[in-house]
Motif scaffolding. Structure first.
Motif, PDB file in Angstrom:
ATOM      1  N   ASN A  74      14.838   5.564  -0.420  1.00 59.12           N
ATOM      2  CA  ASN A  74      15.841   4.786  -1.152  1.00 59.12           C
ATOM      3  C   ASN A  74      16.964   4.250  -0.260  1.00 59.12           C
ATOM      4  OD1 ASN A  74      14.618   4.936  -3.679  1.00 59.12           O
ATOM      5  ND2 ASN A  74      15.549   6.913  -4.131  1.00 59.12           N
ATOM      6  N   TYR A  75      16.975   4.680   1.006  1.00 57.26           N
ATOM      7  CA  TYR A  75      17.849   4.038   1.982  1.00 57.26           C
ATOM      8  C   TYR A  75      17.065   2.915   2.673  1.00 57.26           C
ATOM      9  CZ  TYR A  75      21.652   7.508   1.842  1.00 57.26           C
ATOM     10  OH  TYR A  75      22.715   8.288   1.466  1.00 57.26           O
ATOM     11  N   LYS A  76      17.766   2.106   3.439  1.00 58.86           N
ATOM     12  CA  LYS A  76      17.096   1.042   4.178  1.00 58.86           C
ATOM     13  C   LYS A  76      16.074   1.655   5.144  1.00 58.86           C
ATOM     14  CE  LYS A  76      20.889  -2.305   3.940  1.00 58.86           C
ATOM     15  NZ  LYS A  76      21.846  -3.140   4.705  1.00 58.86           N
ATOM     16  N   SER A  77      14.879   1.097   5.112  1.00 60.86           N
ATOM     17  CA  SER A  77      13.796   1.621   5.935  1.00 60.86           C
ATOM     18  C   SER A  77      12.754   0.514   6.101  1.00 60.86           C
ATOM     19  CB  SER A  77      13.166   2.839   5.248  1.00 60.86           C
ATOM     20  OG  SER A  77      12.480   2.447   4.067  1.00 60.86           O
ATOM     21  N   PRO A  78      11.741   0.745   6.935  1.00 54.94           N
ATOM     22  CA  PRO A  78      10.713  -0.296   7.116  1.00 54.94           C
ATOM     23  C   PRO A  78      10.047  -0.733   5.817  1.00 54.94           C
ATOM     24  CG  PRO A  78      10.528   1.346   8.851  1.00 54.94           C
ATOM     25  CD  PRO A  78      11.547   1.862   7.889  1.00 54.94           C
ATOM     26  N   ILE A  79       9.930   0.171   4.852  1.00 59.65           N
ATOM     27  CA  ILE A  79       9.279  -0.212   3.592  1.00 59.65           C
ATOM     28  C   ILE A  79      10.279  -0.622   2.519  1.00 59.65           C
ATOM     29  CG2 ILE A  79       7.331   1.308   4.059  1.00 59.65           C
ATOM     30  CD1 ILE A  79       8.489   3.123   1.791  1.00 59.65           C
ATOM     31  N   ASN A  80      11.581  -0.512   2.822  1.00 63.31           N
ATOM     32  CA  ASN A  80      12.627  -0.843   1.842  1.00 63.31           C
ATOM     33  C   ASN A  80      13.818  -1.445   2.580  1.00 63.31           C
ATOM     34  OD1 ASN A  80      14.339  -1.002  -0.356  1.00 63.31           O
ATOM     35  ND2 ASN A  80      14.406   1.195  -0.760  1.00 63.31           N
ATOM     36  N   PRO A  81      13.678  -2.648   3.092  1.00 67.30           N
ATOM     37  CA  PRO A  81      14.700  -3.234   3.973  1.00 67.30           C
ATOM     38  C   PRO A  81      16.064  -3.409   3.312  1.00 67.30           C
ATOM     39  CG  PRO A  81      13.035  -4.871   3.374  1.00 67.30           C
ATOM     40  CD  PRO A  81      12.512  -3.543   2.939  1.00 67.30           C
ATOM     41  N   ASN A  82      16.127  -3.497   1.996  1.00 70.83           N
ATOM     42  CA  ASN A  82      17.413  -3.671   1.313  1.00 70.83           C
ATOM     43  C   ASN A  82      18.005  -2.375   0.789  1.00 70.83           C
ATOM     44  OD1 ASN A  82      17.592  -6.576   1.521  1.00 70.83           O
ATOM     45  ND2 ASN A  82      15.917  -6.678   0.034  1.00 70.83           N
ATOM     46  N   GLY A  83      17.259  -1.287   0.899  1.00 66.84           N
ATOM     47  CA  GLY A  83      17.770  -0.011   0.421  1.00 66.84           C
ATOM     48  C   GLY A  83      17.860   0.072  -1.090  1.00 66.84           C
ATOM     49  N   TRP A  84      16.898  -0.545  -1.790  1.00 68.39           N
ATOM     50  CA  TRP A  84      16.908  -0.468  -3.254  1.00 68.39           C
ATOM     51  C   TRP A  84      16.512   0.930  -3.708  1.00 68.39           C
ATOM     52  CZ3 TRP A  84      19.613  -4.350  -4.386  1.00 68.39           C
ATOM     53  CH2 TRP A  84      19.368  -5.633  -3.894  1.00 68.39           C
ATOM     54  N   LYS A  85      16.923   1.267  -4.929  1.00 68.48           N
ATOM     55  CA  LYS A  85      16.557   2.570  -5.506  1.00 68.48           C
ATOM     56  C   LYS A  85      15.172   2.441  -6.139  1.00 68.48           C
ATOM     57  CE  LYS A  85      18.330   6.358  -8.316  1.00 68.48           C
ATOM     58  NZ  LYS A  85      19.432   6.833  -9.183  1.00 68.48           N
ATOM     59  N   SER A 105      -1.939  13.809   3.302  1.00 66.04           N
ATOM     60  CA  SER A 105      -0.839  13.192   4.048  1.00 66.04           C
ATOM     61  C   SER A 105      -0.632  11.720   3.704  1.00 66.04           C
ATOM     62  CB  SER A 105      -1.089  13.330   5.549  1.00 66.04           C
ATOM     63  OG  SER A 105      -2.281  12.645   5.918  1.00 66.04           O
ATOM     64  N   ASP A 106      -1.496  11.145   2.866  1.00 67.41           N
ATOM     65  CA  ASP A 106      -1.485   9.696   2.695  1.00 67.41           C
ATOM     66  C   ASP A 106      -0.160   9.151   2.166  1.00 67.41           C
ATOM     67  OD1 ASP A 106      -2.142  11.068   0.302  1.00 67.41           O
ATOM     68  OD2 ASP A 106      -3.083   9.279  -0.556  1.00 67.41           O
ATOM     69  N   ARG A 107       0.424   9.812   1.177  1.00 68.50           N
ATOM     70  CA  ARG A 107       1.661   9.280   0.591  1.00 68.50           C
ATOM     71  C   ARG A 107       2.841   9.417   1.570  1.00 68.50           C
ATOM     72  NH1 ARG A 107       1.700   7.940  -4.660  1.00 68.50           N
ATOM     73  NH2 ARG A 107       3.930   8.416  -4.886  1.00 68.50           N
ATOM     74  N   TRP A 108       2.857  10.489   2.322  1.00 68.97           N
ATOM     75  CA  TRP A 108       3.897  10.650   3.341  1.00 68.97           C
ATOM     76  C   TRP A 108       3.763   9.566   4.411  1.00 68.97           C
ATOM     77  CZ3 TRP A 108       8.388  12.159   4.993  1.00 68.97           C
ATOM     78  CH2 TRP A 108       8.628  12.270   6.352  1.00 68.97           C
ATOM     79  N   GLU A 109       2.566   9.332   4.869  1.00 70.38           N
ATOM     80  CA  GLU A 109       2.360   8.338   5.920  1.00 70.38           C
ATOM     81  C   GLU A 109       2.736   6.932   5.440  1.00 70.38           C
ATOM     82  OE1 GLU A 109       1.803   9.147   8.901  1.00 70.38           O
ATOM     83  OE2 GLU A 109       1.184  11.232   8.672  1.00 70.38           O
ATOM     84  N   GLN A 110       2.552   6.651   4.161  1.00 69.88           N
ATOM     85  CA  GLN A 110       2.914   5.344   3.624  1.00 69.88           C
ATOM     86  C   GLN A 110       4.421   5.089   3.681  1.00 69.88           C
ATOM     87  OE1 GLN A 110       1.281   5.287  -0.349  1.00 69.88           O
ATOM     88  NE2 GLN A 110      -0.841   5.390   0.391  1.00 69.88           N
ATOM     89  N   LEU A 111       5.218   6.142   3.724  1.00 71.47           N
ATOM     90  CA  LEU A 111       6.670   5.987   3.777  1.00 71.47           C
ATOM     91  C   LEU A 111       7.162   5.566   5.164  1.00 71.47           C
ATOM     92  CD1 LEU A 111       7.656   9.127   1.684  1.00 71.47           C
ATOM     93  CD2 LEU A 111       7.987   6.748   0.999  1.00 71.47           C
ATOM     94  N   LYS A 112       6.311   5.745   6.169  1.00 71.10           N
ATOM     95  CA  LYS A 112       6.602   5.337   7.551  1.00 71.10           C
ATOM     96  C   LYS A 112       7.819   6.055   8.133  1.00 71.10           C
ATOM     97  CE  LYS A 112       4.462   0.772   6.996  1.00 71.10           C
ATOM     98  NZ  LYS A 112       3.195   1.207   7.598  1.00 71.10           N
ATOM     99  N   TYR A 113       8.006   7.289   7.728  1.00 71.52           N
ATOM    100  CA  TYR A 113       9.004   8.151   8.349  1.00 71.52           C
ATOM    101  C   TYR A 113       8.343   8.914   9.488  1.00 71.52           C
ATOM    102  CZ  TYR A 113      12.607   7.761   4.678  1.00 71.52           C
ATOM    103  OH  TYR A 113      13.572   7.310   3.830  1.00 71.52           O
TER     104      TYR A 113
END
Length: 267
Positions: A74-85, A105-113
């Protein structure tokens, strides 16, 4: 969980309504909800201010699903550049996912953390204040909690203590917790997502009430100078578990969240 009551405030809670759509049920307005006559159907509810209803469910051993802000994304990140909730957690019969379940691990890896190494050179103890809502749930006075925590910390460390007050979301997006984590040796909080954010930033955490960081953190601040540096494999396993406990708004709406929860329930 073949059937579920999606309890929507005034019938207009957008996130509950999204989940109801994905579950193919009609949302139930909290104004029209009849607790007794709807037993034993599980309830989906959102927000910690529903604490009386949750406690009633605990007392009656009635299943409920608690929805609130997601742990990650929910913060700005590669998958959420605007930091939307975009992400919301859903927990069965509790407020937080405080025990690890083996997950893919698939859902964690999708978050790109990425899970960093532990940072051990920080100087400050960062105390993250709770908001009024969890304070009400745990029946604590925030001013007293702050004073008690700082007093006890000073008995066990000489490190500077920095207090992060709870701010509204627009403020938190501009001044994120990560700015203060850069100088942190450890984070102390009640049950805030801040503890989870800290661990996934490489900063050990102390959560003074049950929270999502419980498997990889401590709850005894007398050990502030001996924090828990969990093994990286444990942190990864924990992160994969959390990723399966939260859902993007699209997943609420398209039934993915409902299907995962239903599978867990019959698991």
């Amino acid at each position: 969980m073949d059937n579920i009551i999606c309890l929507s405030k005034n019938g207009s809670d957008e996130y509950v309504n999204m989940f109801a759509n994905g579950a193919n049920v009609t949302p139930t307005s909290d104004k029209e909800f009849d607790y007794e006559n709807s037993k034993p159907t599980p309830i989906l509810l959102r927000g910690i201010l529903k604490h009386k209803l949750m406690k009633q469910c605990w007392e009656d051993e009635r299943d409920f699903y608690y929805m609130d802000s997601g742990y990650l994304g929910n913060y700005k990140s590669p998958i959420n550049p605007n930091g939307w909730k975009w992400f919301h957690r859903i927990v069965k019969n509790d407020l937080q996912h405080n025990q690890i379940i083996d997950r893919p691990s698939d859902r964690w890896e999708q978050l790109k953390y990425k899970i960093p190494n532990w940072k051990k050179n920080g100087r400050n103890i960062l105390v993250v204040m709770p908001s009024e809502k969890p304070a009400k749930f745990y029946d604590i006075n925030m001013a007293q909690w702050r004073e008690q925590v700082i007093t006890k910390l000073k008995q066990h460390t000489d490190r500077p203590i920095v207090v992060r007050e709870k701010a509204d979301r627009p403020t938190r997006i501009v001044k994120t917790i990560y700015e203060e984590l850069d100088d942190a040796y450890a984070v102390v909080t009640l049950q805030s997502i801040a503890a989870t954010e800290a661990v996934l930033y490489g900063i050990p955490a102390f959560g003074l009430a049950p929270n999502a960081s419980t498997p990889v953190a401590l709850d005894d601040i007398t050990k502030i100078e001996q924090p828990f540096y969990a093994d990286q494999d444990l942190v990864y396993k924990w992160a994969c578990h959390l990723a399966y406990g939260q859902f993007h708004i699209q997943e609420l709406n398209d039934g993915t969240a409902y299907k995962i929860l239903k599978k867990d329930n019959h698991g």
